[in-house]
Scaffold this active site. Sequence first.
Site, short mmCIF file in Angstrom:
data_model
loop_
_atom_site.label_atom_id
_atom_site.label_comp_id
_atom_site.label_asym_id
_atom_site.label_seq_id
_atom_site.Cartn_x
_atom_site.Cartn_y
_atom_site.Cartn_z
N THR A 1 0.84 -1.20 0.00
CA THR A 1 0.00 0.00 0.00
C THR A 1 0.88 1.25 0.00
OG1 THR A 1 -1.82 -1.05 1.12
CG2 THR A 1 -1.54 1.27 1.60
N THR B 1 -0.61 1.53 6.97
CA THR B 1 -0.43 0.36 6.11
C THR B 1 -0.29 -0.87 6.99
OG1 THR B 1 1.04 -0.77 4.55
CG2 THR B 1 2.06 0.87 5.98
N1 ASP Z 1 -3.92 -1.88 4.56
C1 ASP Z 1 -4.08 -2.50 3.28
C2 ASP Z 1 -5.36 -3.31 3.30
O1 ASP Z 1 -5.61 -3.99 4.28
C3 ASP Z 1 -2.95 -3.39 2.88
C4 ASP Z 1 -1.55 -2.86 3.04
O2 ASP Z 1 -1.32 -1.90 3.76
O3 ASP Z 1 -0.62 -3.41 2.40
O4 ASP Z 1 -6.06 -3.31 2.33
#
Ligand code: ASP
Length: 309
Positions: free
Chosen positions: A175, A226
Site C-alpha cells: 500500500t 499500512t
Molecule cells: N492496509 C491494506 C489493506 O488492508 C494493505 C496494506 O497496507 O498493504 O487493504
Amino acid sequence: MARESFAIAVHGGAGAIPRTAMTGELEAEYRSGLLAALQSGHAILSAGGSSLDAVEAAVICLENNILFNAGRGSVFNHAGTHEMDASIMRGDTLQAGAVAGVSGVQNPIALARAVMEKTGFVMLCDSGAEEFARQLNMSFKPDTWFYSEFRHQQWKVAVAREETLLDHSKLETGTVGAAALDGKGNLAAATSTGGLTNKRWSRIGDSAIIGAGTYANNRTCAVSCTGYGEFFVRTVAAHEISCLMEYKGLSLDSASDAVLHQVAALGGSGGVVAVDRTGNIFTPFNSEGMYRGWQREGEPAQVRIYAEL
Ligand code: ASP
C-alpha cells in the site's frame, strides 16, 4: 500569520521483502521510487503549495510505479482481478473523500479527491465510482497495465496455500500513502492500495476508510496507515492517534506507538507515517520493514526500508 515549516512523509507499504531476499538492485529501485514520490510532494510544498496537493502528487507517483501495491502493480484478489481502495483528507476543513473496490482507474487517489471536492459525499464504491471517473474523463487503463508478473506469482502461491496475504509480509506487496504539513499550517493525508493478495472479492480495507487508514486534523496530525487492514479498522487507527493527542495530550510518537500496540495486541501488524501540526514526523512499524521516506523544510530527504535509523 507566521509561516510554518513544511514537512512530508511517504510510505510504500509495511512488511518489506525479507532482508535475506532483497537484492541490491531491487533495493535501489524501491529507494528511488520512494525518493521520486517524496520529491514530487516536496516540490509542491517548497513552492508554497498545499499539503493536499503534495500528498496527492506523492501518492500518484507511487500509484504509477509498478513496484508498489496501489494503482499499477496492485495485488490480485481471489478472483484474479484488481480492486483498489483509496482515501484522502484535509485537516483544515475535515473534508474527506474515498473510493472502494474500483477497477481500471489509473489513479484512485485522484478519484477519491474528486469525490471529496465534487460530490458532497465521502465515499463511492465499485461501478458507481468508476462511472463517476468516466464522467470526469479520468484516465482508465486495461488489465494488462495493472498486471505485474511478480504479483501474479504471489497470488498463485496465496491461492494454492489458501492464504490472504499482507502486501510485503510472507511474500511481498505495498500500500502507499503520504502525510504532510504545508507552509500555511494545514495538514493532509492520503492512502491508496490494491489491498491484500487473494482477498475475497468486494473486501474493503482500511485504506478506503476515513479514520481507519487515513486521517488529518489541523488540531493534531495527519496519518496514513499500512498493514493488515482489518486491525486498523477495528482500532480506528488513524483517528485514534489524533484522539490520543487531542484528548490525552500525547505526543505524535507516543500516540502512534500506543495505537500500533493496540493493533499488535489484536494480532495485527503494519505501520503508519504521521506528521503533526508542528512538523514532527514519525514513521513507526511492527512488521519486518516498511518502505518509507520523509523530508522537512531545509533538510535532506531520508528513505528507509528496514529498522535502520
Ligand atoms: N492496509 C491494506 C489493506 O488492508 C494493505 C496494506 O497496507 O498493504 O487493504
